[in-house]
Structure formats: structure tokens, C-alpha cells
Design a protein around this motif. Structure first.
Motif, PDB file in Angstrom:
ATOM      1  N   PRO A 293       0.384  -0.927   0.069  1.00  0.00           N
ATOM      2  CA  PRO A 293       0.021  -0.176  -0.173  1.00  0.00           C
ATOM      3  C   PRO A 293       1.562   1.603  -0.419  1.00  0.00           C
ATOM      4  N   SER A 294       0.076   2.303  -0.621  1.00  0.00           N
ATOM      5  CA  SER A 294       0.917   3.451  -0.460  1.00  0.00           C
ATOM      6  C   SER A 294       0.171   4.599   0.663  1.00  0.00           C
ATOM      7  N   ALA A 295       1.569   5.644   1.252  1.00  0.00           N
ATOM      8  CA  ALA A 295       0.958   6.522   1.882  1.00  0.00           C
ATOM      9  C   ALA A 295       0.984   7.352   2.015  1.00  0.00           C
ATOM     10  N   ARG A 296       0.813   8.315   1.944  1.00  0.00           N
ATOM     11  CA  ARG A 296       0.733   9.781   2.383  1.00  0.00           C
ATOM     12  C   ARG A 296       1.422  10.262   3.590  1.00  0.00           C
ATOM     13  N   ASN A 297       1.680   9.461   5.098  1.00  0.00           N
ATOM     14  CA  ASN A 297       1.450   9.533   6.312  1.00  0.00           C
ATOM     15  C   ASN A 297       2.159   9.118   6.963  1.00  0.00           C
ATOM     16  N   PRO A 298       2.451   9.629   8.413  1.00  0.00           N
ATOM     17  CA  PRO A 298       2.886   7.908   8.736  1.00  0.00           C
ATOM     18  C   PRO A 298       1.704   7.291   9.627  1.00  0.00           C
ATOM     19  N   HIS A 299       0.972   8.017   9.743  1.00  0.00           N
ATOM     20  CA  HIS A 299      -0.247   7.183  10.378  1.00  0.00           C
ATOM     21  C   HIS A 299      -0.968   6.071   9.277  1.00  0.00           C
ATOM     22  N   GLU A 300      -0.872   6.680   8.562  1.00  0.00           N
ATOM     23  CA  GLU A 300      -0.934   5.372   7.363  1.00  0.00           C
ATOM     24  C   GLU A 300      -0.450   4.437   7.327  1.00  0.00           C
ATOM     25  N   ILE A 301       0.201   4.007   7.450  1.00  0.00           N
ATOM     26  CA  ILE A 301       1.304   3.168   7.510  1.00  0.00           C
ATOM     27  C   ILE A 301       1.113   2.155   8.364  1.00  0.00           C
ATOM     28  N   SER A 302       1.176   3.247   9.414  1.00  0.00           N
ATOM     29  CA  SER A 302       1.290   2.540  10.698  1.00  0.00           C
ATOM     30  C   SER A 302       0.135   1.556  10.912  1.00  0.00           C
ATOM     31  N   ASP A 303      -1.062   2.406  10.044  1.00  0.00           N
ATOM     32  CA  ASP A 303      -1.864   1.660  10.593  1.00  0.00           C
ATOM     33  C   ASP A 303      -2.367   0.298   9.398  1.00  0.00           C
ATOM     34  N   SER A 304      -2.184   0.536   8.315  1.00  0.00           N
ATOM     35  CA  SER A 304      -2.204  -0.233   7.181  1.00  0.00           C
ATOM     36  C   SER A 304      -0.931  -1.908   7.591  1.00  0.00           C
ATOM     37  N   PHE A 305       0.045  -1.361   8.048  1.00  0.00           N
ATOM     38  CA  PHE A 305       1.340  -2.309   9.107  1.00  0.00           C
ATOM     39  C   PHE A 305       0.746  -3.698   9.709  1.00  0.00           C
ATOM     40  N   ALA A 306      -0.478  -2.642  10.578  1.00  0.00           N
ATOM     41  CA  ALA A 306      -1.002  -3.445  11.110  1.00  0.00           C
ATOM     42  C   ALA A 306      -2.455  -4.813  10.674  1.00  0.00           C
ATOM     43  N   ALA A 307      -2.502  -4.628   9.717  1.00  0.00           N
ATOM     44  CA  ALA A 307      -2.784  -5.920   8.580  1.00  0.00           C
ATOM     45  C   ALA A 307      -2.016  -7.218   8.665  1.00  0.00           C
ATOM     46  N   THR A 308      -0.606  -6.754   9.085  1.00  0.00           N
ATOM     47  CA  THR A 308       0.217  -8.356   9.162  1.00  0.00           C
ATOM     48  C   THR A 308      -0.203  -9.034  10.856  1.00  0.00           C
ATOM     49  N   ASP A 309      -0.433  -8.803  11.806  1.00  0.00           N
ATOM     50  CA  ASP A 309      -1.680  -9.205  12.838  1.00  0.00           C
ATOM     51  C   ASP A 309      -3.061  -9.388  12.946  1.00  0.00           C
ATOM     52  N   LEU A 310      -3.606  -8.715  11.356  1.00  0.00           N
ATOM     53  CA  LEU A 310      -4.662  -9.453  11.938  1.00  0.00           C
ATOM     54  C   LEU A 310      -4.829 -10.804  11.057  1.00  0.00           C
ATOM     55  N   VAL A 311      -5.960 -11.503  11.644  1.00  0.00           N
ATOM     56  CA  VAL A 311      -5.925 -12.329  11.647  1.00  0.00           C
ATOM     57  C   VAL A 311      -7.862 -13.110  11.265  1.00  0.00           C
ATOM     58  N   LEU A 312      -7.906 -12.971   9.902  1.00  0.00           N
ATOM     59  CA  LEU A 312      -9.107 -13.268   9.705  1.00  0.00           C
ATOM     60  C   LEU A 312     -10.002 -14.440  10.074  1.00  0.00           C
ATOM     61  N   THR A 313     -11.069 -14.621  10.752  1.00  0.00           N
ATOM     62  CA  THR A 313     -11.791 -15.863  10.796  1.00  0.00           C
ATOM     63  C   THR A 313     -11.337 -16.307   9.353  1.00  0.00           C
ATOM     64  N   SER A 314     -12.525 -17.790   9.416  1.00  0.00           N
ATOM     65  CA  SER A 314     -12.144 -18.607   8.072  1.00  0.00           C
ATOM     66  C   SER A 314     -13.464 -18.228   8.048  1.00  0.00           C
ATOM     67  N   ASP A 315     -15.215 -17.461   8.649  1.00  0.00           N
ATOM     68  CA  ASP A 315     -16.716 -16.932   8.461  1.00  0.00           C
ATOM     69  C   ASP A 315     -15.624 -15.874   7.507  1.00  0.00           C
ATOM     70  N   GLU A 316     -14.716 -14.931   8.446  1.00  0.00           N
ATOM     71  CA  GLU A 316     -14.990 -13.429   7.675  1.00  0.00           C
ATOM     72  C   GLU A 316     -14.178 -14.017   6.135  1.00  0.00           C
ATOM     73  N   LEU A 317     -13.169 -14.255   5.365  1.00  0.00           N
ATOM     74  CA  LEU A 317     -12.297 -14.889   4.747  1.00  0.00           C
ATOM     75  C   LEU A 317     -14.045 -15.135   3.561  1.00  0.00           C
ATOM     76  N   THR A 318     -14.207 -16.310   4.296  1.00  0.00           N
ATOM     77  CA  THR A 318     -15.513 -16.954   3.639  1.00  0.00           C
ATOM     78  C   THR A 318     -16.518 -15.581   2.881  1.00  0.00           C
ATOM     79  N   TYR A 319     -17.135 -14.939   3.866  1.00  0.00           N
ATOM     80  CA  TYR A 319     -17.256 -13.568   3.687  1.00  0.00           C
ATOM     81  C   TYR A 319     -17.473 -12.593   2.491  1.00  0.00           C
ATOM     82  N   LEU A 320     -16.561 -12.299   2.891  1.00  0.00           N
ATOM     83  CA  LEU A 320     -14.985 -11.153   1.954  1.00  0.00           C
ATOM     84  C   LEU A 320     -14.686 -12.214   0.277  1.00  0.00           C
TER      85      LEU A 320
END
Ligand SMILES: NC(=O)c1ccc[n+]([C@@H]2O[C@H](COP(=O)([O-])OP(=O)(O)OC[C@H]3O[C@@H](n4cnc5c(N)ncnc54)[C@H](OP(=O)(O)O)[C@@H]3O)[C@@H](O)[C@H]2O)c1
Length: 326
Positions: A293-320
Motif C-alpha cells: 500500500p501507498s501512504a502519504r503520512n506516517p499514520h496511514e502506513i502504521s495503520d496498514s502495517f497492523a494488517a500483518t497481525d490481523l488474522v481473519l476468521t474463516s467465516d470472515e474470509l468466506t464472506y469477503l
């Protein structure tokens, strides 16, 4: 963590296009701070390109801004006090920026651009909210070889860890373009090659010429562009890394925001941004998928990087997956 071009890196890197082209922060220090913030939270893969600059006169650019993006990445790394040798810097070649005299109607490096929109090496394809900036393919072998050496000089390295072909220049056989990358590998200018904006046929040609040196495919992938040609599956079959460009839909052109509603819904239950859920969903598609992902400020990339710790459940993945049609 995963291995890419000899580096151990989290599978979420940072794309630096938004820091270097139209809409970039007017204060260069903000761009440097954003890259530092990315590295501080754990990003170890920075994506740049020869073409991340702004021409200032009609044509293909003024020398003073050429290489802006690569120089920015180098400067950010040089002024960071962390383990900079652990950071993979990937760049791309085969495209130029253009500035047209008059406003035009489409943009090439944007999510909405059809492959044909990048075809014209004789004139700019351009225009979006930012006006008359455009892109132009130039993947002639002599251009690729010359630009790769200039990229290495700007990044202050003896050899480029990962160099992407930015696009398949439709005015040349892909074999000739890949032949130039083969030569760069053989001469030691480039250690690993990636290809971008490609289909399965292009991937086959690149593999036949580059063999093991071809390690990654960078294609558009997001809820608003979920890889209709199934190149992700083809990369998985071949064991190639798949790198998502414009993973949040891009910023140059408007996207259909309704495509992100299911991600907003999951985000509301998770108490985080829908961008974070989107990136976590991408990471769950394939264990050798990287998202930048791109980011134009520190907040955005910090927020995005936290995706590496977000494990979606199989129900969430099936839904998405169902919502996106995958
Ligand atoms: N190979 C190719 O042809 C190609 C083409 C396009 C892009 N790329 C690569 O892909 C990278 C990413 O693509 P992209 O620049 O088109 O856009 P993107 O990553 O899809 O991001 C779009 C925009 O989303 C916003 N954003 C990012 N993180 C956010 C967060 N956590 N919360 C809220 N908003 C957030 C930012 O916009 P605001 O700054 O407006 O908030 C960002 O510019 C580029 O930097 C480039 O390296 C490659």
C-alpha cells in the motif's frame, strides 16, 4: 515473514508512488518521515520505480525531477538509524512520465487504465484529477539497460536486488524486453527480476528467458480489481511471488466505493480501518503474496502495517471472498 529476493520481510511492504508523483507531499520531509515510520513499524520492502517523478514541461520530463522517487527512497534509508541492510528496495523500469500541453482523459498507472492505454510510445496518455500528467512505455532493450544502471547509481548499490519490468511495451516483442533483463542479470546489474502488468502468456515468455531469475509478478489486485485473469492462481501454481499493486484501489482515479462496503462491515466489528481489513484479506489469499500500500503520512502506513497481525476468521474470509467474487 516470507523470503523475497534474498530478504526476510513481512509480506506487507510500502509502495512509494504516492510520495513521488502528482499529489505528493509538498514538503519532502513529510515523505521521508512517512518512509521512516514504515521502517520503524517493521516494513522491510520498499517499492519504487524509475518513473516516479514529475515532468515540469510538456514532453518526457526535466532532468531535475527524474529519479525523484528512487532518490527519496535512498535518502530515507540513508537517514534511518535502523538495520538498513535488511530492507529490500525494488524498483521498476520501462516507463516514463509525460506532461501534455492540453488536458486529456485517461491515466495509465492508475487502477482504471486499460492495458491499451499505455500503448503509445509516441505521445502521452494522461489526465485525471491531477490534470495532464501521463505515462509512456519505453521498454526498448537499450533503454532498459541504460535506466537499470542509472537506478543502481541513484540507489547507491552495485546491483539491484529486484528490478521489475514496469509493463509489457506493446510496441516491442516481449521476448526482446525480457532479453534485456536477461542481459542485466548476466552482467550482474540485477540479481532478481519481477514483471508487472502481465498476463499468463507474458509470464510464460518471461520464465522461458529468465528461468530462476524471475521471482515475482506485480499485478493489480484489490476488492475493486480482484485479478479477473487469475494471474494470482497462476503464480501460486508456479511458485512465484505475487505482489499487489494499488491494493486499496489506488489514489489516482475514483474507484467504486461500494466494493469496499463488506470490508467496512468487517472493520466495524473488528474496531479497525477497512483498509486494514482489506490488506489482511489480500494477505490471506496466498502465502507468497505481498501487498504494497501507498501512504502519504506516517499514520496511514502504521495503520496498514497492523494488517500483518490481523488474522481473519474463516467465516470472515468466506464472506469477503464471496462479496468480491473469488
Ligand atoms: N506496477 C504498476 O504498474 C503499479 C501501478 C500502480 C501502483 N503501483 C505500486 O503500488 C503501490 C500502491 O498503489 P497506489 O499508490 O495506487 O495506492 P493504494 O496503495 O491502493 O492506496 C491508495 C490510497 O489509500 C490511502 N490509504 C493508504 N493506507 C491507508 C490507511 N491505512 N487508512 C486510510 N487510507 C489509507 C492513501 O490515500 P491518501 O494519501 O489520499 O489518504 C493511499 O494513497 C504504489 O505506491 C506503487 O508502488 C504499481
Amino acid at each position: 515473514m516470507a523470503r523475497l529476493a534474498g530478504y526476510e520481510t513481512p509480506r506487507l511492504g510500502m509502495g512509494t508512488m504516492a510520495l513521488a508523483i502528482e499529489g505528493r507531499p509538498s514538503n519532502r520531509n513529510v515523505a521521508i518521515d512517512t518512509i521512516h515510520a514504515a521502517l520503524d513499524v517493521g516494513v522491510r520492502y520498499l517499492d519504487t520505480a524509475w518513473s516516479y517523478y514529475l515532468p515540469s514541461r510538456p514532453g518526457t520530463g526535466e532532468p531535475e525531477d527524474l529519479g525523484y522517487g528512487e532518490k527519496l527512497v535512498y535518502e530515507a534509508l540513508a537517514t534511518w538509524d535502523g538495520p538498513r541492510d535488511d530492507v529490500l528496495v525494488a524498483t521498476k523500469t520501462g516507463w516514463l512520465r509525460t506532461l501534455s500541453a492540453a488536458p486529456a482523459t485517461s491515466n495509465a498507472d492508475s487502477a482504471a487504465a486499460p492495458k491499451s492505454a499505455i500503448a503509445d510510445r509516441t505521445g502521452a496518455v494522461s489526465g485525471n484529477n491531477f490534470g495532464e500528467y501521463g505515462w509512456q512505455a519505453d521498454a526498448r532493450p537499450e533503454t532498459i539497460i541504460h535506466q537499470a544502471k542509472e537506478s543502481a547509481r541513484r540507489l547507491h548499490v552495485d546491483s539491484l536486488s529486484l528490478l521489475y519490468s514496469h509493463c509489457n511495451d506493446p510496441q516491442l516483442p516481449y521476448e526482446d524486453q525480457m532479453g534485456a533483463f536477461r542481459r542485466l542479470v548476466d552482467e550482474g546489474v540485477v540479481r532478481h527480476v519481477g514483471i508487472s502488468r502481465v498476463d499468463a502468456h507474458d509470464i510464460d515468455i518471461a520464465r522461458s528467458i529468465l528461468g530462476e531469475s524471475l521471482i515475482a509478478v506485480q499485478n493489480q489486485f484489490s476488492p475493486s480489481y480482484p485479478d479477473p485473469d487469475h494471474t494470482l492462481e497462476y503464480c501460486a501454481e508456479l511458485g512465484l511471488a505475487f505482489v499487489c499493486w494499488s491494493p486499496l484501489g489506488g489514489f489516482l482515479d475514483a474507484v467504486d466505493q461500494r466494493k469496499y462496503d463488506p470490508f467496512r462491515k468487517v472493520a466495524a466489528t473488528r474496531g479497525c480501518s477497512y483498509q486494514r481489513v482489506t490488506l489482511a484479506w489480500e494477505l490471506a489469499q496466498y502465502d507468497h503474496l505481498f501487498t504494497i500500500p501507498s501512504a502519504r503520512n506516517p499514520h496511514e502506513i502504521s495503520d496498514s502495517f497492523a494488517a500483518t497481525d490481523l488474522v481473519l476468521t474463516s467465516d470472515e474470509l468466506t464472506y469477503l471472498n464471496a462479496a468480491v467474487g473469488r
